[in-house]
Design a protein around this motif. Structure first.
Motif, PDB file in Angstrom:
ATOM      1  N   ILE A 196       0.835  -1.093  -0.064  1.00 15.78           N
ATOM      2  CA  ILE A 196      -0.001  -0.008   0.223  1.00 15.78           C
ATOM      3  C   ILE A 196       0.940   1.235   0.023  1.00 15.78           C
ATOM      4  O   ILE A 196       1.779   1.307   0.879  1.00 15.78           O
ATOM      5  CB  ILE A 196      -0.932  -0.049   1.279  1.00 15.78           C
ATOM      6  CG1 ILE A 196      -1.893  -1.295   1.185  1.00 15.78           C
ATOM      7  CG2 ILE A 196      -1.552   1.181   1.303  1.00 15.78           C
ATOM      8  CD1 ILE A 196      -2.771  -1.335   2.434  1.00 15.78           C
ATOM      9  N   LEU A 197       0.396   2.224  -0.780  1.00 21.07           N
ATOM     10  CA  LEU A 197       1.345   3.437  -0.787  1.00 21.07           C
ATOM     11  C   LEU A 197       0.524   4.694  -0.668  1.00 21.07           C
ATOM     12  O   LEU A 197      -0.643   4.975  -1.252  1.00 21.07           O
ATOM     13  CB  LEU A 197       1.772   3.552  -2.458  1.00 21.07           C
ATOM     14  CG  LEU A 197       2.349   5.088  -2.870  1.00 21.07           C
ATOM     15  CD1 LEU A 197       3.647   5.158  -2.017  1.00 21.07           C
ATOM     16  CD2 LEU A 197       2.794   5.233  -4.244  1.00 21.07           C
ATOM     17  N   LEU A 211      -3.569   3.378   8.872  1.00 20.15           N
ATOM     18  CA  LEU A 211      -3.357   2.584   7.821  1.00 20.15           C
ATOM     19  C   LEU A 211      -1.986   1.670   8.179  1.00 20.15           C
ATOM     20  O   LEU A 211      -1.945   0.457   8.206  1.00 20.15           O
ATOM     21  CB  LEU A 211      -3.188   3.440   6.708  1.00 20.15           C
ATOM     22  CG  LEU A 211      -4.044   3.739   5.775  1.00 20.15           C
ATOM     23  CD1 LEU A 211      -3.778   4.641   4.670  1.00 20.15           C
ATOM     24  CD2 LEU A 211      -4.714   2.386   5.034  1.00 20.15           C
ATOM     25  N   ARG A 212      -0.867   2.471   8.870  1.00 15.95           N
ATOM     26  CA  ARG A 212       0.236   1.941   9.339  1.00 15.95           C
ATOM     27  C   ARG A 212      -0.053   0.775  10.319  1.00 15.95           C
ATOM     28  O   ARG A 212       0.516  -0.140  10.158  1.00 15.95           O
ATOM     29  CB  ARG A 212       1.468   2.750   9.394  1.00 15.95           C
ATOM     30  CG  ARG A 212       1.661   3.584   8.352  1.00 15.95           C
ATOM     31  CD  ARG A 212       2.644   4.414   8.578  1.00 15.95           C
ATOM     32  NE  ARG A 212       2.971   5.464   7.398  1.00 15.95           N
ATOM     33  CZ  ARG A 212       3.393   5.158   6.014  1.00 15.95           C
ATOM     34  NH1 ARG A 212       4.092   3.785   6.137  1.00 15.95           N
ATOM     35  NH2 ARG A 212       3.417   5.957   5.105  1.00 15.95           N
ATOM     36  N   ASP A 248       0.448  -2.713   8.716  1.00 15.37           N
ATOM     37  CA  ASP A 248       2.013  -3.050   9.226  1.00 15.37           C
ATOM     38  C   ASP A 248       2.732  -2.874   8.216  1.00 15.37           C
ATOM     39  O   ASP A 248       2.817  -1.764   7.501  1.00 15.37           O
ATOM     40  CB  ASP A 248       1.932  -4.359   9.954  1.00 15.37           C
ATOM     41  CG  ASP A 248       3.249  -4.613  10.873  1.00 15.37           C
ATOM     42  OD1 ASP A 248       3.821  -3.405  11.249  1.00 15.37           O
ATOM     43  OD2 ASP A 248       3.526  -5.495  10.978  1.00 15.37           O
ATOM     44  N   ASN A 249       3.613  -3.758   7.905  1.00 13.98           N
ATOM     45  CA  ASN A 249       4.609  -3.496   6.785  1.00 13.98           C
ATOM     46  C   ASN A 249       4.121  -3.848   5.548  1.00 13.98           C
ATOM     47  O   ASN A 249       5.025  -3.789   4.584  1.00 13.98           O
ATOM     48  CB  ASN A 249       5.804  -4.808   7.292  1.00 13.98           C
ATOM     49  CG  ASN A 249       5.481  -6.179   7.318  1.00 13.98           C
ATOM     50  OD1 ASN A 249       4.020  -6.300   7.067  1.00 13.98           O
ATOM     51  ND2 ASN A 249       6.409  -6.906   7.470  1.00 13.98           N
ATOM     52  N   THR A 250       2.896  -3.975   5.151  1.00 12.04           N
ATOM     53  CA  THR A 250       2.512  -3.910   4.101  1.00 12.04           C
ATOM     54  C   THR A 250       2.262  -2.617   3.358  1.00 12.04           C
ATOM     55  O   THR A 250       2.059  -2.449   2.179  1.00 12.04           O
ATOM     56  CB  THR A 250       1.160  -4.747   3.833  1.00 12.04           C
ATOM     57  OG1 THR A 250       0.313  -4.240   4.563  1.00 12.04           O
ATOM     58  CG2 THR A 250       1.452  -6.219   4.057  1.00 12.04           C
ATOM     59  N   VAL A 251       2.691  -1.603   4.027  1.00 10.73           N
ATOM     60  CA  VAL A 251       2.544  -0.206   3.625  1.00 10.73           C
ATOM     61  C   VAL A 251       3.882   0.265   3.621  1.00 10.73           C
ATOM     62  O   VAL A 251       4.747   0.376   4.336  1.00 10.73           O
ATOM     63  CB  VAL A 251       1.829   0.882   4.934  1.00 10.73           C
ATOM     64  CG1 VAL A 251       1.702   2.348   4.239  1.00 10.73           C
ATOM     65  CG2 VAL A 251       0.337   0.329   5.114  1.00 10.73           C
TER      66      VAL A 251
END
Length: 227
Positions: free
Chosen positions: A152-153, A171-172, A176-179
């Motif tokens: 995710i950006l 969102l973060r 988590d670490n997918t952002v």
């Protein structure tokens, strides 16, 4: 598809053709587009063209994609047309710019891709829409492309707006670490670079947004390297 080196092909899959226009190609002048690949079995190489950026080629879009969305599902094995076309190319990196809708064209892209980058603005409506995208990712993984990954950006972030910083943090915390650690902040010069038909890194290479996009590219490259 991501390899992050050498020659790069951009494929504009959006009927609005914003990517095509932003690279200095008026969509109404395009004669051979991605629609020819999806509907008429043309090769990506036959529809691609060089851009002003060395090593960066474009498969453009035009209004014919509106018909493509309608008629693509009538073709045999239609979900794999783009993947098969990509297999016939020599490019190290292919970047597929998808339309905002979750129709047949987007499904083709997700089945062909290794990594989906989901741009989202830090507001309620955009973050709510992530539910639909996550559902589609699950369907694609279950039925067609089990290796599909996503990141995710956060884009158009305005740190002066409290709700933006709040949604960014949420969102973060949720994903988590997918952002991506890198976020793209609001910058009017991004619109100026599109008018000029050049990426921001070539139009105004020392601006904040250019630096942020370079940081994003490096972050993505590091992630791909770790896979």
């Amino acid at each position: 598809m991501v390899a992050m080196k050498g020659e790069v092909m951009l494929i504009d899959l959006d009927p609005q053709a914003s990517l095509t226009l932003a690279l200095g190609v008026p969509p109404h002048t395009v004669r051979n587009s991605i629609a020819d690949v999806l509907l008429n079995s043309a090769s990506l190489l036959s529809t691609s063209r060089e851009t002003y950026v060395p090593g960066l080629d474009l498969v453009p879009s035009n209004s014919e994609l509106l018909l493509t969305e309608r008629f693509l599902p009538t073709r045999n094995n239609y979900k794999n047309i783009l993947r098969e076309a990509i297999d016939d190319t020599h490019y190290d990196t292919l970047i597929l710019d998808c339309p905002p809708s979750l129709g047949a064209i987007t499904q083709n892209a997700l089945i062909a891709a290794d990594i989906l980058i989901i741009p989202t603005t830090p507001d309620y409506l955009s973050t709510y829409a992530l539910r639909s995208i996550m559902g589609l990712i699950g369907v694609i993984r279950d039925n067609d492309n089990p290796q599909l990954d996503y990141r995710i950006l956060v884009t158009m972030l305005d740190q002066r707006i409290k709700s933006h910083t709040t949604f960014d943090k949420q969102l973060r915390a949720t994903f988590d670490n997918t952002v991506f650690a890198t976020a793209i902040q609001v910058d009017t010069r991004l619109r100026d670079s599109a008018i000029a038909g050049l990426p921001i890194t070539h139009y105004l290479s020392h601006t904040r947004s250019a630096q942020q996009y370079r940081a994003l590219a490096q972050e993505l490259a590091q992630y791909v390297k770790s896979k």
